[in-house]
Scaffold this motif. Structure first.
Motif, short mmCIF file in Angstrom:
data_model
loop_
_atom_site.label_atom_id
_atom_site.label_comp_id
_atom_site.label_asym_id
_atom_site.label_seq_id
_atom_site.Cartn_x
_atom_site.Cartn_y
_atom_site.Cartn_z
N VAL A 246 0.88 -1.37 -0.13
CA VAL A 246 0.14 -0.15 -0.03
C VAL A 246 0.98 1.18 -0.10
CG1 VAL A 246 -1.66 1.25 1.39
CG2 VAL A 246 -1.72 -1.35 1.29
N ARG A 247 0.83 2.20 -0.76
CA ARG A 247 1.27 3.50 -0.79
C ARG A 247 0.30 4.35 -0.20
NH1 ARG A 247 2.08 8.25 -3.93
NH2 ARG A 247 0.68 7.53 -5.65
N ARG A 248 0.78 5.22 0.61
CA ARG A 248 0.22 6.20 1.29
C ARG A 248 1.20 7.39 1.29
NH1 ARG A 248 -3.46 5.07 6.72
NH2 ARG A 248 -4.16 7.05 5.76
N VAL A 291 -6.85 1.74 5.01
CA VAL A 291 -6.70 2.04 3.62
C VAL A 291 -8.26 2.66 3.02
CG1 VAL A 291 -6.49 0.79 1.46
CG2 VAL A 291 -5.09 0.21 3.70
N ALA A 294 -8.77 6.23 4.03
CA ALA A 294 -7.86 7.08 3.26
C ALA A 294 -8.32 7.43 1.82
CB ALA A 294 -6.57 6.47 3.17
N VAL A 295 -8.90 6.38 1.23
CA VAL A 295 -9.22 6.47 -0.22
C VAL A 295 -10.65 7.30 0.05
CG1 VAL A 295 -10.22 5.26 -2.29
CG2 VAL A 295 -8.30 4.05 -0.83
N GLU A 299 -7.48 11.11 0.02
CA GLU A 299 -5.78 10.77 0.06
C GLU A 299 -5.05 10.04 -0.92
OE1 GLU A 299 -2.67 8.28 3.08
OE2 GLU A 299 -4.68 8.94 3.90
N GLU A 300 -4.02 10.31 -1.31
CA GLU A 300 -2.98 9.63 -2.65
C GLU A 300 -2.81 8.28 -1.85
OE1 GLU A 300 0.70 10.36 -5.53
OE2 GLU A 300 -0.03 11.93 -3.93
N VAL A 301 -3.47 7.17 -2.70
CA VAL A 301 -3.20 5.85 -2.22
C VAL A 301 -3.22 5.03 -3.29
CG1 VAL A 301 -4.33 3.93 -1.10
CG2 VAL A 301 -4.66 6.27 -0.14
N GLU A 302 -2.13 3.99 -3.37
CA GLU A 302 -1.88 3.02 -4.21
C GLU A 302 -1.97 1.54 -3.56
OE1 GLU A 302 0.76 3.00 -7.68
OE2 GLU A 302 1.44 4.97 -6.86
N LEU A 303 -2.87 0.67 -4.19
CA LEU A 303 -2.82 -0.50 -3.67
C LEU A 303 -2.16 -1.53 -4.79
CD1 LEU A 303 -3.53 -2.54 -1.23
CD2 LEU A 303 -5.83 -2.58 -2.40
N LEU A 328 -9.20 3.24 -6.87
CA LEU A 328 -7.95 3.68 -6.17
C LEU A 328 -7.29 4.72 -7.29
CD1 LEU A 328 -6.67 0.42 -4.75
CD2 LEU A 328 -7.72 2.72 -3.56
#
Length: 362
Positions: A246-248, A291, A294-295, A299-303, A328
């Motif tokens: 996960v990128r936060r 997660v 955050a989405v 928030e800037e999130v990648e999974l 996402l």
């Protein structure tokens, strides 16, 4: 045990079967099997020298122990066409084969099976890939998928470990498992693995245990299950066939290894490569609800998932039993890591020592 290489280990009949195969796109997965496999037996306390033979049915008694008690494991790895100059003189490349050998042996010990010497494992793969070199695809992202397998081969219904074992390596030309971003279903009912079990090794039964939960994926239009911890069902663990990141913001998080999470070779590779690419890689617990929140908050999130089959697979949609469907927003870091891994695996850029293992053409 040292294995000598020969110019050709295949009979004329096997060479004819091999020559008759023409690769056409799409390759899919396991649609075309190499007509050659490697096989070795463990008897009387020692491994025989592996040999190359034709792909054919195997004679097993109905009371073979692996069929009843699940004493079976597998590894998944690939041979890539060498497309660059980083590893001169190699027709194909294996990626971190000794790490796969070590992981197979960790699984073997956990399941009461004998270790196979690492050098024998790697040399067996070299021989097989060299012999079927024409089946290694030439396109980046495609590969010759390799399936080393070991199982208890004793014919005995006693609930004890086998005393005889079979080691087999199969090969199949393969497309990348996922060529586009995937959707993931959060599994909140079933558990993939429990503390003290076999979740941290590649026991065959781990995958059978996921089939019932996975059956609903097709109905809902999702690709992969995203598993949570067995104790609380609140923490991310891994996908069915991939580890999870996960990128936060500027941090990339992956759950720390435990006895319920497989030590993925690709996961380890990304953790090692990330800092060289300016990425902040961290092994930390990741709460699923954090997660989701955050989405939702923008928030800037990648999974994304990572594994031998998929390399790196960005997730574009999450779903669960509450009907949640979360797009996402970003996948730029996942795409960057995927391309870097493929460049390494195909020899287009140099990698750390021992990662790009050369296989000459027979």
């Amino acid at each position: 045990m040292t294995i000598a290489h020969t110019s050709s280990e295949l009979s004329p009949e096997l060479l004819n079967r091999l020559d008759a195969i023409e690769l056409t796109d799409p390759l899919g997965f396991s649609k075309v099997m190499a007509p050659v496999m490697a096989v070795a037996y463990y008897r009387d306390g020692a491994w025989e020298t592996p040999r190359l033979t034709g792909l054919e049915p195997m004679d097993l008694w109905p009371h073979t122990q692996a069929l009843h008690y699940g004493q079976a494991l597998f590894e998944g790895m690939k041979a890539y066409r060498n497309l660059g100059d980083a590893v001169p003189g190699a027709s194909a490349l294996l990626f971190r084969p000794f790490e796969h050998a070590r992981r197979m042996n960790r699984t073997a010990l956990r399941l009461g099976m004998p270790e196979l010497p690492e050098q024998v494992y790697v040399e067996t793969l070299e021989r097989l890939v060299s012999a079927v070199d024409k089946l290694v695809p030439n396109r980046q992202g495609q590969s010759l998928y390799l399936r080393p397998t070991m199982f208890g081969a004793t014919a005995d219904l006693s609930v004890v470990p086998s005393t005889e074992f079979c080691f087999v390596v199969l090969a199949t030309p393969s497309d990348a498992f996922f060529t586009a971003p995937i959707s993931a279903w959060i599994e909140r009912l079933f558990s993939r693995a429990g503390p003290g079990g076999t979740g941290n090794v590649k026991a065959a039964g781990n995958y059978a245990a996921s089939f019932a939960a996975a059956a609903k994926l097709g109905e809902k239009g999702f690709h992969q299950l995203l598993w949570l911890d067995a104790a609380t069902h609140t923490q991310l663990e891994e996908f069915t066939a991939m580890n999870v990141f996960v990128r936060r913001g500027d941090r990339l998080l992956t759950p720390p290894l435990s006895d319920t999470i497989l030590a993925g070779i690709t996961r380890d590779s990304l953790l090692r490569l990330g800092p060289t690419l300016g990425l902040d890689m961290r092994e930390e617990p990741v709460a699923v609800d954090e997660v989701i929140d955050a989405v939702r908050s923008g928030e800037e999130v990648e999974l994304f998932g990572c594994g031998t089959g998929a390399v790196v697979a960005p997730v574009e949609l999450l779903g669960d039993d509450s009907g949640l469907r979360l797009p996402l927003p970003g996948r730029e870091v996942a795409s960057r890591l995927r391309q870097h891994m493929l460049d390494l695996q195909h020899g287009l850029i140099p990698g750390p020592e021992g990662w790009q293992w050369p296989v000459p053409k027979s």
